[in-house]
Design an enzyme around this catalytic site. Structure first.
Site, short mmCIF file in Angstrom:
data_model
loop_
_atom_site.label_atom_id
_atom_site.label_comp_id
_atom_site.label_asym_id
_atom_site.label_seq_id
_atom_site.Cartn_x
_atom_site.Cartn_y
_atom_site.Cartn_z
N HIS A 127 12.98 2.49 -6.66
CA HIS A 127 12.98 1.04 -6.44
C HIS A 127 14.16 0.31 -7.06
O HIS A 127 14.44 -0.83 -6.70
CB HIS A 127 11.69 0.43 -6.99
N ASP A 163 6.77 9.15 -1.36
CA ASP A 163 5.99 8.26 -2.22
C ASP A 163 5.15 7.32 -1.35
O ASP A 163 5.52 7.00 -0.23
CB ASP A 163 6.97 7.44 -3.07
#
Length: 390
Positions: A127, A163
């Site tokens: 991220h 993910d």
């Protein structure tokens, strides 16, 4: 890649991303004997330098991380850390630079031919943006590693993100770079952080169809999740012809994860990991494969088993899900965490996973098939592929 200092990446008590998950994974892999072979090397980690971090991150951001690392009270949230999600902590720069250095070491070892496969369970911090931390991720080790692969001569890097959360940071960094194909299978941003990663997000003007997003509905389960993989990933990998495969194995897609809702089992994730290895082996990558950790917040019951399966597959010794977990490991879990650890390496008690072949036809009324087809329609034509054929 392993270093006892991995556990210094610690946002504090009660934070979902607790470093115990790394320690328990390493102990479980050791307990199963996966690291005790002549053809397996446990390599020490060298932290990433500022110069290496700056191949991806802005100088002002790195300076701010260092300042907050020395004095966490100085963090204001301006650069994404010092927030509830990503608190600042003492030694934050050093701990994260270590995770980045491990991914760099893994990438360099694979590209040089020293090894065919490399694993860094402390990596997968997908991220982080060039100028901001986000979603528990301070620096983006994946992007720094891919940049290094490019410096070393990789013309085409396939990045595969498994993910539950969209791999937004890696996608953003390579949004306009057609040398990197980013493929993310995740829970739809309509239901989950970071709220991005929709089928129509397909790359910048210089890199059309280089970003691939499969946005799956909550409750997708093993069958739908594996079906999505098989309906999208192998076809694009063949068309892209990668020189190396980099994969992120966040295991928060598990049905017991507290932060996501995809309802996948450890067995399903282990199956997908085997498929990633096969992609690397059977494609133009010639077996070159770097596997990284990522999310996963069921710290005892899921993360250690899921990532031990990654280590088993990468070392050529996949673990049967029916294998008992070592008693010594279970005793350690009980003594330290006062919890009963799983007794087996899988969840399904030997029950097979039936995901169906896409060429048998898709079912538009099914939410998973609808999500898969949205992605195929968005990107397949740009690669000369027919969305309606296998």
């Amino acid at each position: 890649m392993w270093d006892d200092r991995y556990t210094a990446y610690d946002f504090g008590p009660g934070h979902p991303m607790h470093p115990s998950r790394l320690d328990l994974t390493y102990r479980l892999a050791r307990g199963l004997g996966l690291l005790d072979h002549d053809d397996v090397e446990v390599r020490a980690v060298v932290p990433a330098t500022d110069e290496q971090l700056l191949t991806v991150h802005d100088p002002e951001f790195v300076a701010a991380v260092k300042e907050a690392s020395a004095d966490p009270s100085a963090a204001t949230g301006q650069f994404g850390f010092g927030t509830e999600d990503t608190p600042a902590f003492a030694g934050m720069h050093e701990a994260t630079a270590l995770a980045v250095g491990a991914t760099l070491g893994a990438c360099e070892a694979v590209w040089s031919g020293e090894v065919r496969h490399a694993v860094n369970i402390a990596g997968g911090l997908h991220h982080a943006m060039p100028g901001a931390s986000s979603g528990f991720c301070v620096y983006n080790d994946i992007a720094v590693g891919i940049r290094r692969l490019q410096e070393l001569g990789a013309a085409r890097v396939l990045y595969l993100d498994l993910d539950a959360h969209h791999g937004d940071g890696v996608e953003r960094i390579f949004w306009n770079d057609d040398r990197v194909l980013t493929v993310s299978l995740h829970e739809t941003g309509r239901a989950l952080f970071p709220g991005t990663g929709f089928p129509g997000d397909t790359g910048g003007p210089q890199a059309r169809d280089s970003a691939v997003n499969v946005a799956l509905p909550p409750g997708t389960g093993d069958e739908g999740w594996l079906r999505a993989f098989q309906a999208v990933v192998p076809q694009l990998a063949r068309a892209f012809r990668p020189d190396v495969v980099v994969s992120q194995h966040g295991c928060d897609c598990h049905y017991s994860d507290p932060l996501a809702h995809l309802s996948v089992s450890v067995d399903g994730m282990a199956t997908a990991t085997r498929w990633v290895r096969e992609l690397a082996e059977d494609s133009t990558a010639g077996g070159r494969w770097v596997a990284l950790g990522g999310g996963g917040y069921e710290l005892v019951g899921v993360v250690p088993r899921a990532w031990t399966h990654v280590i088993g597959v990468a070392t050529g010794r996949p673990v049967d899900p029916a294998t008992p977990t070592p008693q010594e490991w279970r005793d350690h879990v009980y003594d330290v965490y006062d919890r009963e650890a799983p007794e087996l390496m899988g969840d399904r008690d030997g029950r097979p996973i039936s995901y169906g072949d896409w060429h048998q036809g898709y079912h538009p009324e099914d939410p998973v098939d609808s999500a898969i087809m949205a992605t195929r329609r968005a990107v397949f034509p740009g690669w000369g592929l027919d969305p309606y054929l296998d």
